[in-house]
Design an enzyme around this catalytic site. Structure first.
Site, PDB file in Angstrom:
ATOM      1  N   HIS A  63       0.842  -1.195   0.000  1.00  0.00           N
ATOM      2  CA  HIS A  63       0.000   0.000   0.000  1.00  0.00           C
ATOM      3  C   HIS A  63       0.876   1.244   0.000  1.00  0.00           C
ATOM      4  O   HIS A  63       0.643   2.175  -0.749  1.00  0.00           O
ATOM      5  CB  HIS A  63      -0.950   0.015   1.203  1.00  0.00           C
ATOM      6  CG  HIS A  63      -1.929   1.158   1.159  1.00  0.00           C
ATOM      7  ND1 HIS A  63      -2.987   1.257   2.032  1.00  0.00           N
ATOM      8  CD2 HIS A  63      -2.012   2.249   0.362  1.00  0.00           C
ATOM      9  CE1 HIS A  63      -3.683   2.361   1.771  1.00  0.00           C
ATOM     10  NE2 HIS A  63      -3.102   2.982   0.759  1.00  0.00           N
ATOM     11  N   HIS A 116      -0.085   9.061  -6.402  1.00  0.00           N
ATOM     12  CA  HIS A 116      -0.611   9.522  -5.113  1.00  0.00           C
ATOM     13  C   HIS A 116       0.348   9.191  -3.981  1.00  0.00           C
ATOM     14  O   HIS A 116       0.626  10.047  -3.126  1.00  0.00           O
ATOM     15  CB  HIS A 116      -1.966   8.862  -4.846  1.00  0.00           C
ATOM     16  CG  HIS A 116      -2.465   9.057  -3.444  1.00  0.00           C
ATOM     17  ND1 HIS A 116      -3.056  10.224  -3.004  1.00  0.00           N
ATOM     18  CD2 HIS A 116      -2.436   8.215  -2.360  1.00  0.00           C
ATOM     19  CE1 HIS A 116      -3.373  10.102  -1.723  1.00  0.00           C
ATOM     20  NE2 HIS A 116      -3.008   8.897  -1.316  1.00  0.00           N
ATOM     21  N   GLU A 117       0.869   7.963  -3.970  1.00  0.00           N
ATOM     22  CA  GLU A 117       1.762   7.553  -2.889  1.00  0.00           C
ATOM     23  C   GLU A 117       3.050   8.373  -2.893  1.00  0.00           C
ATOM     24  O   GLU A 117       3.555   8.769  -1.839  1.00  0.00           O
ATOM     25  CB  GLU A 117       2.071   6.060  -2.995  1.00  0.00           C
ATOM     26  CG  GLU A 117       0.886   5.162  -2.685  1.00  0.00           C
ATOM     27  CD  GLU A 117       0.335   5.383  -1.281  1.00  0.00           C
ATOM     28  OE1 GLU A 117       1.122   5.387  -0.329  1.00  0.00           O
ATOM     29  OE2 GLU A 117      -0.892   5.561  -1.159  1.00  0.00           O
ATOM     30  N   HIS A 121       3.356  10.887   0.207  1.00  0.00           N
ATOM     31  CA  HIS A 121       4.288  10.329   1.201  1.00  0.00           C
ATOM     32  C   HIS A 121       5.751  10.387   0.755  1.00  0.00           C
ATOM     33  O   HIS A 121       6.630  10.749   1.536  1.00  0.00           O
ATOM     34  CB  HIS A 121       3.900   8.882   1.502  1.00  0.00           C
ATOM     35  CG  HIS A 121       2.517   8.714   2.031  1.00  0.00           C
ATOM     36  ND1 HIS A 121       2.147   9.087   3.302  1.00  0.00           N
ATOM     37  CD2 HIS A 121       1.385   8.201   1.455  1.00  0.00           C
ATOM     38  CE1 HIS A 121       0.864   8.829   3.492  1.00  0.00           C
ATOM     39  NE2 HIS A 121       0.381   8.287   2.386  1.00  0.00           N
TER      40      HIS A 121
END
Length: 228
Positions: A63, A116-117, A121
């Site tokens: 994830h 997105h990751e 992040h």
């Protein structure tokens, strides 16, 4: 000779550049490395969509690799000037499709998920990991933390049965060497099920560590491990 105005302007530019670097190089204390069971993602009222590359293997998928702080807070979206670039991970794409697949609807090729990751992040760890290294590091960590094998070695299989939360934690700790945090979700019948496994990694992203803090959330004492 430069005028005082020119020197002052130059000094302001230097200060602004320094502040920009400080803002990008966010401080954090450790990473959460999070793996997700696809059967639990799909077995909810919202269901799922297989990626355009086909149904993923029946294995835990990545994830994310998330910078986090010891007080439970975390930085996010740290550098809007460092957007995700597909060309940076072109050599990893096949491995990412196998190990970091998207299950969101509508079906996708993974680019939106990885983008997105990285932007939420990954940019917060860019002083340590560039884009390519960020994704390569997560892939390497998954190879070192084989959750499905650790559970299988303890007789815990994705067969729709319920297992005790303590036995699942114990099996992963035995297999990986560190205590995990288990996140549950609710299946289409309302049962608590094994959803995500959190492990912690040091700030160099090179070794697993005991988690300084776990996320908030609770699982039932007996949780279902659904098939996929």
């Amino acid at each position: 000779m430069e005028s005082k105005g020119s020197i002052l302007m130059l000094m302001k530019l230097v200060v602004l550049q320094y502040l920009a670097v400080v803002c990008v190089a966010q401080d954090f204390d450790f990473f959460y490395f999070v793996q997700q069971w696809p059967g639990s993602y799909c077995d909810t009222k919202s269901s799922c969509c297989y990626p355009t590359s086909g149904k993923p293997a029946a294995d835990f998928g990545i994830h994310g690799l998330w910078p986090n702080n010891n007080d439970g807070s975390y930085p996010s979206n740290c550098d809007s000037n460092n957007a995700f670039e597909q060309s940076e991970i072109s050599d990893l794409r096949s491995s990412l499709q196998s190990n970091w697949a998207t299950l969101a609807c509508p079906s996708g090729n993974g680019i939106q998920f990885w983008s997105h990751e990285w932007e939420k992040h990954g940019t917060c760890s860019e002083s340590i990991l560039n884009q390519h290294d960020y994704f390569q590091t997560a892939l390497n960590l998954k190879q070192r933390a084989n959750i499905l094998r650790a559970l299988a070695n303890a007789g815990i299989a994705p067969n729709g049965r319920a297992y005790s939360l303590s036995s699942i934690k114990g099996a992963i700790q035995q297999g990986v060497g560190y205590t995990p945090y288990i996140e549950c979700n609710v299946d289409s019948s309302g049962n608590s099920q094994l959803y995500q496994v959190y492990l912690c990694v040091d700030t160099s992203a090179s070794r697993f560590i005991q988690c300084p803090v776990f996320p908030n959330g609770k699982c039932a004492s007996q949780i279902v491990f659904p098939s996929f």
